[in-house]
Design a protein around this motif. Sequence first.
Motif, PDB file in Angstrom:
ATOM      1  N   SER A  76       0.854  -1.192   0.000  1.00 15.89           N
ATOM      2  CA  SER A  76       0.000   0.000   0.000  1.00 15.89           C
ATOM      3  C   SER A  76       0.884   1.234   0.000  1.00 15.89           C
ATOM      4  O   SER A  76       2.060   1.176   0.368  1.00 15.89           O
ATOM      5  N   SER A  79      -2.373   7.231  -2.201  1.00 17.47           N
ATOM      6  CA  SER A  79      -2.765   7.340  -3.614  1.00 17.47           C
ATOM      7  C   SER A  79      -2.249   8.627  -4.257  1.00 17.47           C
ATOM      8  O   SER A  79      -2.231   9.692  -3.639  1.00 17.47           O
ATOM      9  N   GLU A 103      -3.996   4.032  -0.950  1.00 20.15           N
ATOM     10  CA  GLU A 103      -4.891   4.518   0.106  1.00 20.15           C
ATOM     11  C   GLU A 103      -5.382   5.931  -0.212  1.00 20.15           C
ATOM     12  O   GLU A 103      -4.607   6.818  -0.523  1.00 20.15           O
TER      13      GLU A 103
END
Length: 508
Positions: A76, A79, A103
């Motif tokens: 992750s 974003s 994320e």
Amino acid sequence: MTAAQPATAPRLLSPTAWRRALRRHTSGDEPHQARFAGLFGTGGRGGEVRLLAVLFRPDGHDPLVLETALPQDGLSYPSLSPELPAAFWYERVLHDLFGVVPEGHPRLDPLMLPLQDPGRIPLPGTARRPEPLVPDEAAIPRAVTGPGVFTIPHGPVRSGVVESVEYLVETAGEDIPRVQIRVFHKHRGVSKRFEHLTPEDGVLAAERVEGIASVAHALAFGHAVEQCAELAVPWAAGLVRVLYAELERVANHLDVMVKLTDAAGLAVATARFALHKERLLRLTGRLCGSRYGRGVVVPGGVRGLPRLAPAALDGELAALRTAIASDWRAAMNSPSFLDRLRGTGPLAPGIARAHGALGPLGRASGAGADVRYERPYDAYPSLGLGAPPEEAEGDVMARTLVREGEVTQSFHLLRQTVAELRALDGDAPLRTPVPDDLTGHGVGSAEAPQGETLYLLRMERGRVARCVPRSASFHNLVLFHEVFAGDILTDFPFIEASFGLSIAGVSL
């Protein structure tokens, strides 16, 4: 012709430094901003996933590739999409194919893989197979709410011979405030298919990634191999490549006019443009044995010269140029046709620039790069290309005018190319051999009729270890969301046709 410059392996950055570098290069004063060209993933050692962002700086020909690695237990990162909207679909692909979670992403519903089972092909660059993903097909995502608003699922199977895509049209009746797109019906696992192929076989796969742009994909793949091997393509081969690339461009722009005139109900114009396209495809078939120019481009050059003598080819091209120009002029003087084009589906210049819109779509909004002009390849540097045509309005009319200008420009290039072919020595070399044990990295590009086509390539001992194709169709189709400003249902076919994209090139 000069040898391609070698591509050095990108330096691995930490996720934090990688994101910071991306922000630094894509922000700031507009003339100094780097253009975001794509975000791609590949499997690494120990289950890690490597992310590669490709940027093009305004003052450089070579791409800037920024790479980072995410560990298997930490797939992750924050974003990019909220600050870099062009990464929106790229991050959804990373989520589908690699399980990477950006994320804070605005919408992570499936883009590439709507339904999987354990028998599906492994993920690109790794032997790991994706986890099963079973979305609720009855749940249609909605972005527009209010009294009387409903969703029309248009596709994936539609009337006529068109590609599989589902448009979710949200409307209260006639106006279209929002369209959402599902392209996963076409996913073929193309990137995985390249693995372990030789360069010779790899170009065969590249030609079939996006059939209507076979030559452009073969060129982009070939350029990546040539950069990796530091090869110089012979002059004669460069000329032959330009010949087929421009024939492909004209055929695609004619296909757009077929669809536009058909949507307007202009039966005679539709038949005329379809006739010109068919004549062009048959001419291409006579030149090389394939209507789509397949089998011509190989890494290091081409397989052979055109089968038609330059004098005869020049005559046929002249006749085609005159007929196409006449019918295009007649269509653009038809009030009923122009009425459907003006003001329809406008793409705002600011959005086009922020996204880095490619090809005619971008140039119709004053923002599109042209690889032939900005980073010329093969014989283009020695031909009189000139600046690509641009418009500012960004509507269907502007996109049609850009294509008209490109067709004129293509015939000008074809005339020059045929003249150069006529002057060639009969023994002119057509190919530079590629080393059998080629190892290294390459980034290849070419200007397809839809815009910039990009290939990221890694070779190991003469075989493809990783190949990531990115078509202009994938990069541009997400902008379909942005152009419905007061348009109605009957405008839909005009807007779709004016994009000139292929769904096969989107869902790879």
